[in-house]
Motif scaffolding. Structure first.
Motif, PDB file in Angstrom:
ATOM      1  N   GLY A  39      -9.773   4.929   0.358  1.00  0.00           N
ATOM      2  CA  GLY A  39      -9.935   6.265  -0.204  1.00  0.00           C
ATOM      3  C   GLY A  39      -8.706   7.140  -0.039  1.00  0.00           C
ATOM      4  O   GLY A  39      -8.747   8.337  -0.318  1.00  0.00           O
ATOM      5  N   SER A  40      -7.590   6.556   0.378  1.00  0.00           N
ATOM      6  CA  SER A  40      -6.352   7.323   0.585  1.00  0.00           C
ATOM      7  C   SER A  40      -5.660   7.683  -0.725  1.00  0.00           C
ATOM      8  O   SER A  40      -4.972   8.695  -0.804  1.00  0.00           O
ATOM      9  N   ILE A  41      -5.806   6.814  -1.730  1.00  0.00           N
ATOM     10  CA  ILE A  41      -5.239   7.094  -3.050  1.00  0.00           C
ATOM     11  C   ILE A  41      -6.258   6.697  -4.105  1.00  0.00           C
ATOM     12  O   ILE A  41      -7.141   5.877  -3.861  1.00  0.00           O
ATOM     13  N   SER A  42      -6.121   7.261  -5.286  1.00  0.00           N
ATOM     14  CA  SER A  42      -7.044   6.944  -6.370  1.00  0.00           C
ATOM     15  C   SER A  42      -6.636   5.644  -7.058  1.00  0.00           C
ATOM     16  O   SER A  42      -5.483   5.210  -6.964  1.00  0.00           O
ATOM     17  N   GLN A  43      -7.576   5.076  -7.787  1.00  0.00           N
ATOM     18  CA  GLN A  43      -7.283   3.881  -8.578  1.00  0.00           C
ATOM     19  C   GLN A  43      -6.209   4.199  -9.616  1.00  0.00           C
ATOM     20  O   GLN A  43      -5.315   3.388  -9.858  1.00  0.00           O
ATOM     21  N   GLN A  44      -6.274   5.373 -10.198  1.00  0.00           N
ATOM     22  CA  GLN A  44      -5.297   5.783 -11.210  1.00  0.00           C
ATOM     23  C   GLN A  44      -3.892   5.850 -10.613  1.00  0.00           C
ATOM     24  O   GLN A  44      -2.934   5.372 -11.212  1.00  0.00           O
ATOM     25  N   THR A  45      -3.779   6.423  -9.417  1.00  0.00           N
ATOM     26  CA  THR A  45      -2.467   6.505  -8.754  1.00  0.00           C
ATOM     27  C   THR A  45      -1.959   5.113  -8.414  1.00  0.00           C
ATOM     28  O   THR A  45      -0.793   4.796  -8.651  1.00  0.00           O
ATOM     29  N   ALA A  46      -2.837   4.275  -7.865  1.00  0.00           N
ATOM     30  CA  ALA A  46      -2.431   2.914  -7.502  1.00  0.00           C
ATOM     31  C   ALA A  46      -1.949   2.145  -8.732  1.00  0.00           C
ATOM     32  O   ALA A  46      -0.924   1.460  -8.680  1.00  0.00           O
ATOM     33  N   THR A  47      -2.676   2.276  -9.829  1.00  0.00           N
ATOM     34  CA  THR A  47      -2.296   1.594 -11.069  1.00  0.00           C
ATOM     35  C   THR A  47      -0.940   2.079 -11.555  1.00  0.00           C
ATOM     36  O   THR A  47      -0.067   1.279 -11.913  1.00  0.00           O
ATOM     37  N   SER A  48      -0.737   3.381 -11.541  1.00  0.00           N
ATOM     38  CA  SER A  48       0.525   3.962 -11.995  1.00  0.00           C
ATOM     39  C   SER A  48       1.701   3.516 -11.121  1.00  0.00           C
ATOM     40  O   SER A  48       2.766   3.157 -11.625  1.00  0.00           O
ATOM     41  N   VAL A  49       1.488   3.536  -9.818  1.00  0.00           N
ATOM     42  CA  VAL A  49       2.558   3.132  -8.892  1.00  0.00           C
ATOM     43  C   VAL A  49       2.892   1.659  -9.079  1.00  0.00           C
ATOM     44  O   VAL A  49       4.078   1.288  -9.151  1.00  0.00           O
TER      45      VAL A  49
END
Length: 194
Positions: free
Chosen positions: A167-177
């Motif tokens: 829960g530290s980062i969103s799925q959207q952020t992880a995908t973008s990174v």
């Protein structure tokens, strides 16, 4: 009515996944599975032999679904680096979201077993091969560097997945990174100093 062996196995794996989802991986035993699936213990043991065998069968099923999902997505992707990187990233995190914490619970329950180490090694090679085949035509990196780059990108994906699950980062952020990391690593030019 007696089910065919492969149909019975799939039915038992469905029930096993429900047990992990609703009660946790610690509650999954061959006896619990037999009771919930409506089969005798000998049938459960005939299909999976041990608890580790059952957990490994669940893990393989999740992995095979991901590989199938990624292959399908890559077949439809345009042959541009940004698009392929995005497809790889989206498939990775969408699959993770679909399987939820069950995948991590199953993996954690198998940590330290020889069978799990062998399966993880096998799947690492499958993932690297998929990434290699999809990204190789889009890169000028030399072959000796390209495969290790794919291995490193998978390590980054796993780290981002862990942060997403926590829960530290969103799925959207992880995908973008991950998309950005893939695009930069594959577009990097040989001989560039850091």
């Amino acid at each position: 009515m007696k089910l065919k062996r492969d149909v019975r196995r799939e039915q038992m794996l469905d029930v096993a996944m429900e047990i992990v989802r609703n009660q946790g991986a610690d509650e999954l035993t061959l006896g619990t599975l037999a009771a919930k699936a409506g089969v005798s213990r000998p049938i459960a043991y005939e299909h999976f032999s041990t608890r580790a065998g059952l957990l490994l069968a669940l893990f393989k099923r999740l992995e095979e679904n991901y590989v199938h999902w990624l292959r399908s997505a890559l077949r439809k992707a345009p042959t541009e680096l940004a698009a392929v990187a995005d497809v790889i990233s989206q498939a990775y995190f969408e699959c993770l979201a679909q399987f939820g914490p069950e995948a991590l619970a199953i993996s954690a329950a198998l940590k330290g077993t020889k069978e799990m180490a062998a399966q993880q090694r096998l799947m690492l090679n499958v993932y690297v091969d998929l990434m290699y085949d999809a990204l190789r035509p889009l890169s000028d990196l030399e072959d000796e560097h390209f495969r290790p780059v794919c291995v490193g990108l998978l390590g980054a994906a796993e780290a981002l997945a862990s942060e997403t699950q926590a829960g530290s980062i969103s799925q959207q952020t992880a995908t973008s990174v991950l998309t950005s990391l893939i695009a930069k690593a594959v577009a990097d030019r040989p001989g560039k100093s850091f």
